[in-house]
Structures are given as C-alpha cells and as structure tokens.
Scaffold this active site. Structure first.
Site, PDB file in Angstrom:
ATOM      1  N   CYS A   1       0.945  -0.912   0.011  1.00 50.63           N
ATOM      2  CA  CYS A   1       0.041   0.062  -0.127  1.00 50.63           C
ATOM      3  C   CYS A   1       0.853   1.225  -0.040  1.00 50.63           C
ATOM      4  CB  CYS A   1      -1.072  -0.027   1.189  1.00 50.63           C
ATOM      5  SG  CYS A   1      -0.228   0.144   2.786  1.00 50.63           S
TER       6      CYS A   1
ATOM      7  N   HIS B   1      -2.583   1.402   7.082  1.00 51.63           N
ATOM      8  CA  HIS B   1      -3.025   1.170   5.355  1.00 51.63           C
ATOM      9  C   HIS B   1      -2.996   2.629   4.857  1.00 51.63           C
ATOM     10  CE1 HIS B   1      -4.390  -0.757   1.830  1.00 51.63           C
ATOM     11  NE2 HIS B   1      -5.304  -0.074   1.721  1.00 51.63           N
TER      12      HIS B   1
ATOM     13  N   HIS C   1      -5.931   1.881  -4.508  1.00 47.46           N
ATOM     14  CA  HIS C   1      -4.980   1.105  -3.304  1.00 47.46           C
ATOM     15  C   HIS C   1      -4.527  -0.247  -3.696  1.00 47.46           C
ATOM     16  CE1 HIS C   1      -7.983  -0.909  -0.643  1.00 47.46           C
ATOM     17  NE2 HIS C   1      -8.483  -0.808  -2.049  1.00 47.46           N
TER      18      HIS C   1
END
Length: 378
Positions: A292, A340, A352
């Site tokens: 990520c 994240h 993402h």
C-alpha cells in the site's frame, strides 16, 4: 528500494541474525474438508441381501455449506490476520529504509576516514621534512640564525620569513591535530551507525517472519473453504465495503468537496491509475508489484516529490488536512494504527493496494475506517 553497490557490499558482510518468534497457532475451523485416505484401499464391504444393488461402502455425504454467520467469523479472522500482516509490513519497510540510510552513512564515513588518513600521512610527511631540514642546518632554529646574521637587510627579510614560517607551522600542527580528532570521531560515528544497522536488521528479520506467519495463516484458513464458500465470502466482503461506503457518503462528508489536484498531484494520480491490476506484494514498491505505501510513495516520487516510505510515517510527517478540503492526490490513512494508506482520486474514490492475494484497484474511500487525510505537496 535498491541500494548502491557499496551499500550492498556493506550489508552483505553483516552478522547473520537469528530471531525467535512465536508461531501463530491458527485454530481449526468448521469448514475443513475431511481428508481423503492416503493408505491402501480397504476391501469392499460385503453386500447385504437386504440392500439390493449395494456394491460397496456408501459414498461420503456432501458437507453442508457453512452458514453466513460462520463465514462472517472467518471474514473477521482473515481481516485480523491481514491487518496484523500490514502492521508487520510497515515495521519491515521502516527497518529497511533505516538500514539503507545507515549503510549509506557508513559508506560516507568510510570515505572520510580514508581521506583523513591520506591527509594525516601528508601532514606527517611535511612535519618530517621540516625536522630533517632543521637537522641539516645544524639544529639551529631560524631565530638563532637571524641573531647571528651581521647583515641588517638580511635580518629584516628573514624576520618576515620567520613569521610566515611560524604561522605555516602552527597551521600545519593545528590541522594535524584536527585531522586526528576528526578520524577519531568518524570511527565513533561509524561504530554507532553499524550498531544501529544491526538493530534494524534484527527488527527487519523479526517483522519479515511475522508477515510471513500471518499471511501463511490467512492462506491456510482460506484454503479450508469450499469454492462455494469462497464465492459467498467474497460477496460478503463486497457487501460490507458497499455498505460502509454508502454510510460514509450518507453523512454528507463530501458535500462541497471540490478540491482540484495540483500539477504534481495529477502526475501522482496518473501513476497510481496506471498500476491498477498489478498484484500486492508486501515490501514491494514497483514496478511489477506494490504494497500500500509502496504504491503511494512511488506515485509521489514519479511526480517529483519524495515522501516517507511507510503509511505510519506518511501519517506522522505529512501535513494533515480536513476531509472537506481534500483533493485528488491526497493520501487517506486508514485504521487507528495508520496501517493502511490509499490515494484519493476524486468523486469519493481511492486507488490502493489492498492486501496479499489482491491487485491494485479502485475502491470507495469510505469502505474502510478512515484515520485522516494527509497532503504530500502542502
């Protein structure tokens, strides 16, 4: 995240670290298929006269699919495992980045030490040459020879040379002392950086083992599901994400959000968009796969603006902005521990790299719990 040849050489000679990490015990689930026999086949059972047509043991009864409530429990377990893997991935990436910086500093210090030693040898040679010259003149210093001179003009000229010589000697001795002190400090700094490097190598190894354990546990849990259960689980996940996005939009959070991307933000969004479909791989930052924060950091690097490597450092170091002020190119940080990160691309959407087993994708910005928004080019 590659390093130069010198840094790779420096890292290659580091002491091998063995880290003992407790292996996660994954509880069994109710969805495991009964194992097929692996030994020799048993002889067929005798046919009963009362059961016409029976030729052997009855076939196995198909397993009843798990109810949705049990699949929800599996989903929660998978979320927990992948979340823990994401946290460990951030720790791995942070240790990797620190190790690269420290190895570069060690190489730079090594160069300074070599240069300092060369300069020290040169200064010592000059000091030795001065001593040899004095020996050849009978050991008399310049001041004594001037006092013995009976030529006034020569005396006056010599006085200036003596002063220059004194200054040059003083400067040389001062530089000699400074170079020696610098070499001592460089050696101390190199030792300190090496110790930090070893500490981060251990942290990196520990984090790597943790990531691998969590991902392996999640894959094992998924492998115990029937295909039909996997499909229903995917539908449950999609529905949960849809509901979360609908609830988020229903708050009116995007009302009035009309932020326009900066020129750099547009380039970052373009880069992220071009990576859609590439697989998530923990620790990766392109070009074929990403995690990520690898995706977001490389997107902004492509736009000419470097940002921290990990989602936690992106949250800590970059400027925070209100959701109502966000614009395409901004980064949305998720979960309370900032484990994240995604890139906002406008219209309530993000791009993402979700987790292992998934690809870089477009998703709803509100499909996960939002911690906040940061702006790399503030």
């Amino acid at each position: 995240m590659g390093t130069g040849t010198g840094r790779r050489g420096m890292l290659a000679v580091a002491v091998t670290v063995v880290c003992a990490v407790t292996v996660l015990a994954v509880p069994g689930t109710a969805f495991a298929r009964s194992p097929e026999p692996t030994g020799p086949a048993s002889p067929p059972a005798a046919t009963s006269p009362s059961t016409p047509g029976a030729t052997g043991a009855p076939s196995a009864t198909p397993r009843t699919p798990a109810p949705d409530k049990d699949l929800q429990a599996v989903r929660a377990k998978l979320d927990a495992l992948y979340h823990d893997a994401a946290v460990a991935t951030d720790a791995y990436n942070a240790a990797e980045e620190a190790a690269e910086q420290q190895s570069a500093q060690i190489v730079a210090l090594a160069r300074k030490i070599v240069e300092g030693r060369d300069r020290l040898a040169e200064l010592k040679e000059r000091a030795g040459a001065a001593a040899r010259s004095q020996y050849r003149t009978g050991g008399l210093p310049d001041e004594a020879r001037l006092l013995l001179s009976d030529n006034p003009g020569q005396f006056l000229d010599g006085t200036g040379r003596v002063r220059q010589g004194h200054k040059a000697t003083k400067d040389m001795l001062g530089e000699l002392t400074q170079v020696q002190q610098d070499l001592e400090q460089y050696a101390k700094d190199a030792t300190a950086q090496w110790q930090k490097l070893e500490t981060n190598r251990k942290a990196k190894a520990t984090a790597q083992k943790r990531v691998e354990q969590q991902i392996a546990a999640a894959k094992k849990l998924e492998s115990e599901l029937e295909q039909e259960e996997k499909e229903r689980l995917a539908r449950l996940e999609a529905e949960a994400a849809r509901q979360a996005q609908t609830t988020w939009l229903g708050t009116g959070v995007l009302t009035g959000v009309r932020g326009k991307a900066s020129a750099q933000g547009e380039r970052a969004v373009k880069f992220a968009t071009e990576q859609v479909g590439k697989p998530y791989v923990w620790g990766a930052e392109g070009p074929k796969s990403f995690d990520c924060s690898g995706l977001t950091s490389q997107a902004w690097a492509s736009a000419g603006h470097g940002i921290p490597r990990t989602s936690q450092e992106q949250w800590r170091q970059l400027r925070h902005v209100d959701v109502k002020d966000m614009r395409p190119g901004d980064l949305i940080i998720y979960f309370k521990d900032a484990s994240h990160v995604a890139m906002y691309v406008g219209d309530g959407a993000i791009i993402h790299a979700p987790r292992p087993g998934r690809n870089v994708t477009l998703a709803g910005a509100g499909s996960m719990p939002i911690l906040g928004v940061v702006r790399p080019d503030a």
